[in-house]
Design an enzyme around this catalytic site. Structure first.
Site, PDB file in Angstrom:
ATOM      1  N   SER A 130       0.897  -1.097   0.103  1.00 28.41           N
ATOM      2  CA  SER A 130       0.118   0.090  -0.383  1.00 28.41           C
ATOM      3  C   SER A 130       0.400   1.350   0.038  1.00 28.41           C
ATOM      4  O   SER A 130       1.913   1.708  -1.201  1.00 28.41           O
ATOM      5  CB  SER A 130      -1.042  -0.147   1.249  1.00 28.41           C
ATOM      6  OG  SER A 130      -2.553   0.797   1.327  1.00 28.41           O
ATOM      7  N   ASP A 154      -0.428  -5.102  -3.271  1.00 29.67           N
ATOM      8  CA  ASP A 154      -1.803  -4.239  -3.981  1.00 29.67           C
ATOM      9  C   ASP A 154      -1.891  -2.828  -3.418  1.00 29.67           C
ATOM     10  O   ASP A 154      -2.989  -2.183  -2.571  1.00 29.67           O
ATOM     11  CB  ASP A 154      -3.126  -4.839  -2.157  1.00 29.67           C
ATOM     12  CG  ASP A 154      -4.230  -5.278  -2.402  1.00 29.67           C
ATOM     13  OD1 ASP A 154      -4.494  -5.451  -3.677  1.00 29.67           O
ATOM     14  OD2 ASP A 154      -5.288  -4.823  -2.167  1.00 29.67           O
ATOM     15  N   HIS A 288      -6.295  -7.026   1.464  1.00 28.57           N
ATOM     16  CA  HIS A 288      -5.902  -5.728   1.008  1.00 28.57           C
ATOM     17  C   HIS A 288      -5.100  -5.721   2.194  1.00 28.57           C
ATOM     18  O   HIS A 288      -3.374  -6.009   1.431  1.00 28.57           O
ATOM     19  CB  HIS A 288      -6.084  -4.547   1.840  1.00 28.57           C
ATOM     20  CG  HIS A 288      -5.213  -2.808   1.362  1.00 28.57           C
ATOM     21  ND1 HIS A 288      -4.258  -3.089   0.481  1.00 28.57           N
ATOM     22  CD2 HIS A 288      -4.792  -2.197   1.881  1.00 28.57           C
ATOM     23  CE1 HIS A 288      -3.529  -1.934   0.242  1.00 28.57           C
ATOM     24  NE2 HIS A 288      -4.339  -1.407   1.505  1.00 28.57           N
TER      25      HIS A 288
END
Length: 314
Positions: A130, A154, A288
């Site tokens: 992220s 992700d 996630h």
């Protein structure tokens, strides 16, 4: 640290979950040596991290996402079994908070690059989840001699925080104190942050502190800041495509590991393939936070990418 000098919870051994993490990912034998290290960046703040097999130079450096910390990677790194350094990004874990509260990838990249300058001699792989993935791309562009591969988990520069990360931001900032870890676990599951209550409880225990009134609050700076204004750039990370595009020219290829139930939809993955046709995409089942929800599968995917690089270099 915060203005009042408070720190993340220190009432228990921060490594108390390692044995359970190793069992969860099927790692047998003795645990590796894991030690906390720190480096001082130019403005005299401290950036802290965890050295796995600290007696050997790291093969990879792991950067977590917003609102997490270096311990998020413990299960994955135990499954991977390679010497590694997992950093607490500034404002997270045991790294100092930035007085300017600037946690954009560009500001974080400057701090991480300073740590690499102090800690790394041979090129490493950067593995970033992220916000950590966007940061990793910029670090690689700034320190090409120290980076041999970049793996984003992700996230892509095409993500719009308002459109794609709204649930994550609301989870972090929407409620600022809690009565128990179980309350936070329930909230995380409602927001789709994770699926395994035990894994969530572990991560939360390592990412909260106890207030004077006995309630729990997040230890990271993000949770103590106001939400960004609605008028911000809807695509603030678009310029990072240029950094990723230039990496292959410096000998540091990139790769994307996408969660099938995470932040990236089909359009974002397709944009990655179109912009970076030579950069592979690996899809893993999970939410996630893959490094917490599917650490063994993530470790296998990372290991395959690194092993491919090693074969190519022979």
């Amino acid at each position: 640290m915060s203005a009042d000098g408070s720190r993340p919870r220190s009432d228990d051994d921060e490594f108390r979950f390692l044995a359970g993490d190793a069992e969860r990912v099927g790692r047998g034998g003795p645990l590796p040596a894991v030690a906390r290290e720190s480096a001082v960046v130019p403005d005299r703040r401290t950036v802290s991290g965890l050295a796995f097999d600290g007696g050997r130079p790291p093969q990879l450096v792991a950067l977590h996402g917003a609102g997490l910390n270096a311990h998020s990677f413990d299960p994955m790194l135990l499954a991977l079994g390679r010497p590694a350094l997992a950093l607490d990004l500034p404002g997270h874990g045991r790294s100092d908070w930035r007085s300017d509260a600037d946690y954009r990838p560009s500001a974080l990249a400057a701090d991480v690059a300073a740590v690499l300058d102090a800690r790394v001699t041979d090129p490493v792989a950067l593995v970033g989840h992220s916000l950590g993935g966007l940061t990793a791309a910029l670090v690689a562009a700034a320190r090409p001699r120290l980076v041999r591969r970049v793996i984003l988990i992700d996230i892509t520069p095409g993500v719009s925080p308002r459109r794609d990360a709204g649930a994550v931001h609301e989870f972090i900032r929407g409620q600022r104190h809690f009565g128990s870890i179980d309350e936070i676990v329930d909230r995380a599951r409602r927001f789709g942050i994770g699926r395994d209550p035990a894994a969530l409880a572990r991560g939360i225990a390592l990412n909260t502190r106890v207030r004077a009134d006995g309630r729990l609050e997040w230890a990271h700076h993000f949770a103590h800041l106001d939400a960004p204004s609605a008028g911000e750039d809807p695509h603030p990370y678009a310029a990072i495509w240029g950094a990723l595009d230039g990496l292959s020219q410096t000998g540091a290829p990139s790769a994307l590991i996408a969660a099938d139930g995470g932040m990236l939809d089909a359009a974002l993955v397709a944009e990655w393939r179109e912009r970076l046709p030579g950069s592979p995409v690996v899809e893993i089942a999970g939410p996630h936070n893959l490094h917490e929800a599917a650490p063994a599968a993530l470790a296998e995917a990372v290991d395959r990418l690194l092993a491919g690089d090693e074969r190519a270099a022979q």
